[in-house]
Each structure stands twice: as structure tokens, then as C-alpha cells.
Design a protein around this motif. Structure first.
Motif, PDB file in Angstrom:
ATOM      1  N   SER A 106      16.233  30.007 -12.917  1.00  0.00           N
ATOM      2  CA  SER A 106      17.058  31.201 -12.607  1.00  0.00           C
ATOM      3  C   SER A 106      16.152  32.278 -12.006  1.00  0.00           C
ATOM      4  N   VAL A 107      16.520  33.296 -10.858  1.00  0.00           N
ATOM      5  CA  VAL A 107      15.574  34.258 -10.323  1.00  0.00           C
ATOM      6  C   VAL A 107      16.553  35.429  -9.961  1.00  0.00           C
ATOM      7  N   ASP A 108      16.088  36.659 -10.410  1.00  0.00           N
ATOM      8  CA  ASP A 108      16.779  37.854 -10.323  1.00  0.00           C
ATOM      9  C   ASP A 108      16.488  38.177  -8.908  1.00  0.00           C
ATOM     10  N   GLY A 126      22.040  31.539   0.415  1.00  0.00           N
ATOM     11  CA  GLY A 126      23.631  31.084   0.540  1.00  0.00           C
ATOM     12  C   GLY A 126      24.472  31.557  -0.444  1.00  0.00           C
ATOM     13  N   THR A 127      23.904  32.290  -1.724  1.00  0.00           N
ATOM     14  CA  THR A 127      24.576  32.817  -2.592  1.00  0.00           C
ATOM     15  C   THR A 127      24.969  34.355  -2.463  1.00  0.00           C
ATOM     16  N   THR A 128      26.099  34.738  -2.344  1.00  0.00           N
ATOM     17  CA  THR A 128      26.664  35.945  -2.215  1.00  0.00           C
ATOM     18  C   THR A 128      26.297  36.966  -3.597  1.00  0.00           C
ATOM     19  N   LEU A 129      25.683  38.086  -2.996  1.00  0.00           N
ATOM     20  CA  LEU A 129      25.056  38.795  -3.850  1.00  0.00           C
ATOM     21  C   LEU A 129      26.218  40.140  -4.145  1.00  0.00           C
ATOM     22  N   THR A 140      21.785  36.741  -9.533  1.00  0.00           N
ATOM     23  CA  THR A 140      20.617  35.694  -9.934  1.00  0.00           C
ATOM     24  C   THR A 140      20.857  34.239  -9.410  1.00  0.00           C
ATOM     25  N   ILE A 141      19.992  33.860  -8.780  1.00  0.00           N
ATOM     26  CA  ILE A 141      20.140  32.656  -8.000  1.00  0.00           C
ATOM     27  C   ILE A 141      19.340  31.480  -8.469  1.00  0.00           C
ATOM     28  N   THR A 149      15.515  33.135   1.630  1.00  0.00           N
ATOM     29  CA  THR A 149      15.997  33.604   2.618  1.00  0.00           C
ATOM     30  C   THR A 149      17.071  34.855   2.358  1.00  0.00           C
ATOM     31  N   PHE A 150      17.007  35.853   2.772  1.00  0.00           N
ATOM     32  CA  PHE A 150      17.876  36.942   2.561  1.00  0.00           C
ATOM     33  C   PHE A 150      18.564  37.127   3.831  1.00  0.00           C
TER      34      PHE A 150
END
Length: 276
Positions: A106-108, A126-129, A140-141, A149-150
Motif C-alpha cells: 500500500s502506497v499513499d 487506474g484507482t480514482t483518488l 492509497t493504492i 501513472t497519474f
């Protein structure tokens, strides 16, 4: 929401029970030039163009109006508003709390993004913040790819991207040839000895990794000295057995341990038995 180069399909239904419709045009409030609507033969009239070709400006609201006139000059109109945004969003800065991790850790992350109108969402791999102010996006992804990638999106779906290199390391350090300079391994606890071990640390890509802990300890992990790099993957420490926690008045077989931990938290130990 559209960009000025997106195709806009403007369709209107119109009929006249007493005469034919002779004029059927569409105009935009940014450009009054009339464009013809095509008759689809079912009381439906169609015009497909980019927002720019319809006469809308590059940014802001635009009203598109269809006008119908019959043979007696009777007129009716209908309008529709669209919003045009032709400027891409911008990722201004980003931050990751750890860039040397095991796969799946897990990374913030925190991303700051802006747009001339609105940033609709920001994704990290690909994870919505989440956001509370539309500018700072956090979440956290799970770290699974290098680079990370952002992507920032505005209302029409235009994007800006940025990447962050990360190191994925699921392999523990490798320890070899743990020795010290007493050939018979029968030692006096007050003697100084030099301890040598060879440590190989690589990441998932085979690149050289980084060690966080390189420790030689005896009775407990607090009875320890730091191993220092000599040349290549050779590490050494100098200490007497008393420093490593063993009682000078005791004759016994004891264990020395080398403990290594890399920056991703992968750990390996190796031991040697000595006689005091």
C-alpha cells in the motif's frame, strides 16, 4: 461537455401540417452564421459538426439554436446549451510516500491538479483518488507497476498524465561466506575479531538494490554492530564477543547472526556457531 474539436450531433423534430418547411438552419450564439439542417425524412432534422464548426468558442457555454420557417414565413425555434472546454487539465505536482516497496504494498499518493474550468477526477494507476477541494487528490493504492501513472481528467475527458518511477523488490538479500578470522572458531570473548559476509541485493528487474539494515548481533539484536561495505558486495564488522552480548566468564557454544533487510522490507539472516 465537449472540446471544440468534438463532434456535436444536433437533432430537432419539426413539422408543419399546412405547408412545407422551407428554411431549416442552426446557429450558435458565438457565430450567427446559419448552417443548414439535413432532413432525415421523419420530421427529424440533423446537423453533425464540431463545436468549433458550429460556431462555438473554445471555452465556455454556447447556445445552439435551430430555426424552422414554413412557406407562410411562420417561424419556430428550439435551443440547446452546450459547454465547451478545450484546455487540458494540468498535473501541477505529485507525491508518493514510498518508492521502494514490495509488489502489492500500500502506497499513499497525493496529486495536485488544475484546470481552467474543472478537474473532474484524478486516477493513480487506474484507482480514482479522493478530493475535498477539487485541487488536491489523495488516496492509497496498491503498488504493482513501474512507473506509477497519474491521470487528471476534466469535464470533456481531456487528460494530463505524469509518472513516478518506483522500485519493486520482492527478493530478500542473499548472504554468502559468513566467516571471521579465527580458523578453529574457538575464541576468547575479549578478543577482537573481524567478521566478513558477502551480501547480494537485487530488485525484481535484476538491478542492484538498497539495503536498509546490515547487522551483526550475538545474544540479542541489541547486542550488535553495523556491517560496513568494503569493496563490491563484501561487508565487515570488528567486535569482541563481549560487545556481542556474551558473558566473559562462560564457556559455551554460542550463535552469531547476520541480519539484512532491504529497503522494501525483505529480510534474511544467516548464523554461525562459535565456541567461547
Amino acid at each position: 461537455w465537449v472540446t471544440e474539436t468534438d463532434l456535436v450531433e444536433f437533432r430537432a423534430e419539426a413539422n408543419d401540417v399546412h405547408s412545407d418547411i422551407v428554411t431549416h438552419t442552426v446557429t450558435a450564439d458565438d457565430n450567427p452564421q446559419a448552417l443548414s439542417l439535413e432532413d432525415e425524412q421523419t420530421d427529424t432534422w440533423l446537423r453533425t459538426d464540431t463545436a468549433q464548426d458550429l460556431g462555438c468558442g473554445s471555452n465556455g457555454n454556447c447556445t445552439i439554436t435551430a430555426s424552422f420557417i414554413d412557406e407562410a414565413d411562420n417561424t419556430d425555434t428550439t435551443s440547446r446549451d452546450i459547454s465547451v472546454d478545450s484546455q487540458n487539465p494540468t498535473i501541477d505536482k505529485f507525491n508518493v510516500n514510498d518508492t521502494y516497496v514490495q509488489t502489492g504494498a500500500s502506497v499513499d499518493v497525493e496529486v495536485n491538479a488544475s484546470d481552467n474550468i474543472n478537474v473532474s477526477r484524478v486516477e493513480a494507476d487506474g484507482t480514482t483518488l479522493n478530493t475535498t477541494d477539487g485541487t488536491t487528490w489523495t488516496g492509497t493504492i496498491s503498488a504493482t507497476t513501474d512507473p506509477m501513472t497519474f491521470t487528471a481528467y476534466d469535464n470533456p475527458g481531456s487528460t494530463d498524465t505524469a509518472t513516478q518511477s518506483i522500485t519493486l523488490d520482492d527478493q530478500a538479500p542473499q548472504l554468502n561466506n559468513f566467516t571471521y578470522n579465527d580458523d578453529d572458531t574457538i575464541s576468547n570473548s575479549t578478543e577482537q575479531f573481524t567478521y566478513t559476509v558477502y551480501i547480494n541485493e537485487t530488485t525484481n528487474t535484476g538491478a542492484e538494490g538498497t539495503l536498509r539494515t546490515k547487522q551483526l548481533y550475538g545474544d540479542t539484536t541489541t547486542d550488535s554492530v553495523e556491517l560496513t561495505q568494503q569493496t563490491g558486495n563484501k561487508y565487515q564488522a570488528t567486535a569482541d564477543l563481549t560487545t556481542l552480548g556474551y558473558n566473559t566468564s562462560t564457556n559455551s557454544d554460542e550463535t552469531l547472526t547476520v541480519r539484512t533487510v532491504d529497503e522494501a522490507g525483505n529480510e534474511l539472516t544467516t548464523t554461525k556457531t562459535i565456541t567461547i
